[in-house]
Design a protein around this motif. Structure first.
Motif, PDB file in Angstrom:
ATOM      1  N   THR A 145      32.760  40.060  44.808  1.00 40.14           N
ATOM      2  CA  THR A 145      31.658  39.038  44.965  1.00 40.14           C
ATOM      3  C   THR A 145      31.913  37.944  44.267  1.00 40.14           C
ATOM      4  O   THR A 145      32.559  37.763  43.268  1.00 40.14           O
ATOM      5  N   PHE A 146      31.607  36.929  45.168  1.00 41.53           N
ATOM      6  CA  PHE A 146      31.961  35.542  44.811  1.00 41.53           C
ATOM      7  C   PHE A 146      30.992  34.685  44.198  1.00 41.53           C
ATOM      8  O   PHE A 146      29.597  34.821  44.752  1.00 41.53           O
ATOM      9  N   TRP A 158      38.345  40.196  38.621  1.00 39.71           N
ATOM     10  CA  TRP A 158      39.473  40.834  39.063  1.00 39.71           C
ATOM     11  C   TRP A 158      39.276  42.456  38.869  1.00 39.71           C
ATOM     12  O   TRP A 158      40.009  43.192  39.504  1.00 39.71           O
ATOM     13  N   ASP A 159      38.317  42.990  38.192  1.00 31.62           N
ATOM     14  CA  ASP A 159      38.065  44.217  38.068  1.00 31.62           C
ATOM     15  C   ASP A 159      36.925  44.967  38.819  1.00 31.62           C
ATOM     16  O   ASP A 159      36.288  46.021  38.389  1.00 31.62           O
ATOM     17  N   THR A 168      42.879  42.599  42.905  1.00 27.82           N
ATOM     18  CA  THR A 168      42.963  43.392  41.596  1.00 27.82           C
ATOM     19  C   THR A 168      44.262  42.950  40.799  1.00 27.82           C
ATOM     20  O   THR A 168      44.686  43.557  39.758  1.00 27.82           O
ATOM     21  N   TYR A 169      44.805  42.004  41.303  1.00 30.15           N
ATOM     22  CA  TYR A 169      46.152  41.457  40.962  1.00 30.15           C
ATOM     23  C   TYR A 169      46.105  40.168  40.208  1.00 30.15           C
ATOM     24  O   TYR A 169      46.230  39.233  40.857  1.00 30.15           O
ATOM     25  N   PRO A 170      45.592  40.003  38.879  1.00 30.27           N
ATOM     26  CA  PRO A 170      45.457  38.848  38.201  1.00 30.27           C
ATOM     27  C   PRO A 170      46.664  37.707  37.763  1.00 30.27           C
ATOM     28  O   PRO A 170      46.399  36.763  37.185  1.00 30.27           O
ATOM     29  N   PHE A 209      44.689  39.715  31.377  1.00 31.60           N
ATOM     30  CA  PHE A 209      44.380  38.878  32.174  1.00 31.60           C
ATOM     31  C   PHE A 209      43.335  39.063  33.288  1.00 31.60           C
ATOM     32  O   PHE A 209      42.486  38.466  33.612  1.00 31.60           O
ATOM     33  N   LYS A 210      43.155  40.373  33.337  1.00 32.26           N
ATOM     34  CA  LYS A 210      42.164  40.853  34.217  1.00 32.26           C
ATOM     35  C   LYS A 210      40.714  40.738  33.576  1.00 32.26           C
ATOM     36  O   LYS A 210      39.532  40.704  34.346  1.00 32.26           O
ATOM     37  N   SER A 211      40.550  40.331  32.221  1.00 30.37           N
ATOM     38  CA  SER A 211      39.473  40.444  31.754  1.00 30.37           C
ATOM     39  C   SER A 211      38.756  38.955  31.980  1.00 30.37           C
ATOM     40  O   SER A 211      37.533  38.529  31.791  1.00 30.37           O
ATOM     41  N   ARG A 212      39.620  38.098  32.404  1.00 28.63           N
ATOM     42  CA  ARG A 212      39.427  36.599  32.825  1.00 28.63           C
ATOM     43  C   ARG A 212      38.782  36.535  34.291  1.00 28.63           C
ATOM     44  O   ARG A 212      39.100  37.427  35.012  1.00 28.63           O
TER      45      ARG A 212
END
Length: 283
Positions: A145-146, A158-159, A168-170, A209-212
């Motif tokens: 979703t954007f 990312w998650d 999913t590759y941050p 980084f995925k949490s960003r």
């Protein structure tokens, strides 16, 4: 897992680094499209490796042709040591990484990155709404979703998608931007010897980084066009149409990739578009 201190970005400068090995002709397409399609460009550092004298000479020729632009060529001897030293000696708060088989296919203003906080957001110029198929995974991709933000950029999580995909590759080195201070700390903590093993080692920090939030454009700006394979560290199912020596021969014969053929096309077209070659125009 290392927890890095989040510091406020204190200036509005960005440095770019592109990694290259034995691919002067493709690097020429990278640099030419960078100069033509990226406005308000900053210094671009080319960290290159030449496996033979003829390849070294091809890079020296390229250096001459781009001498009027803010591009710094550094020949690789010890990849990890040099990369850390390069970053240590820079004052820019942000850093963008690239590989040499990228072509900049759409216009982008580097000033757009200055409002992105790399401690909370990850800009990736290799993502866009046209990234709907993975040539590595060989399948269609579900899009996250954007949310529209400033400067026609899009933000996403990312998650959101639960299976492993490009979305999913941050953290990577193909058009990703990071905080210089943070990435320097990371690089000093991991072992690597070339760009491929660098990206693999960087995945140690993937959860952090995925949490960003991810940030990308409506279209992929930095499109990776695989035409051959130069790294020997990991398997990649994407195989190219040309050998390294074939492309070197074209370069030595005064040809260049007609990289403008890739401009303003969606990634669904550019990822399968074949190189065409034209006489090289020097600066």
């Amino acid at each position: 897992m290392l927890v890095l201190e989040k510091k406020k970005v204190i200036n509005n400068e960005v440095i770019s680094i592109v990694f290259s090995k034995d691919r002067a002709l493709q690097l020429d397409a990278f640099l030419g499209s960078y100069i033509e399609n990226i406005s308000n460009i900053s210094t671009m550092i080319v960290l290159y490796r030449a496996s033979s004298q003829v390849h070294k000479e091809s890079y020296l020729k390229l250096q001459t042709e781009y001498k009027t632009h803010p591009i710094v060529f550094i020949e690789e001897t010890i990849f990890r040591t040099q990369l850390i030293e390069i970053i240590e000696n820079r004052s820019e708060a942000r850093i963008l990484f690239y590989v040499d088989d990228v072509i900049f296919t759409h216009k982008f203003d580097y000033n757009n990155v200055l409002k992105i906080n790399p401690y909370t957001q990850i800009l990736t110029l290799s993502r866009g709404l046209d990234l709907t198929y993975s040539s590595v995974l060989l399948r269609q991709l579900e899009l996250p979703t954007f949310t529209a933000i400033e400067n026609k950029l899009l933000e996403f999580s990312w998650d959101e998608i639960k299976e492993y995909t490009d979305w999913t590759y941050p953290i990577g080195v193909t058009g990703y931007m990071f905080a210089t201070e943070e990435i320097l700390t990371m690089f000093k903590l991991i072992n690597f010897k070339a760009p491929n093993s660098l990206e693999i080692a960087m995945q140690h920090f993937s959860k952090m980084f995925k949490s960003r939030k991810g940030v990308c454009g409506e279209k992929i700006v930095a499109a990776c066009i695989p035409a051959n394979l130069t790294q020997e560290e990991a398997h990649n199912p994407v195989s190219g149409e040309y050998s390294i020596e074939e492309l070197l021969c074209k370069w030595d014969n005064g040809l260049q990739i007609d990289y403008k053929e890739f401009y303003n096309k969606p990634f669904s077209e550019t990822q399968s578009l074949q190189y065409k070659f034209i006489p090289r125009t020097c600066e």
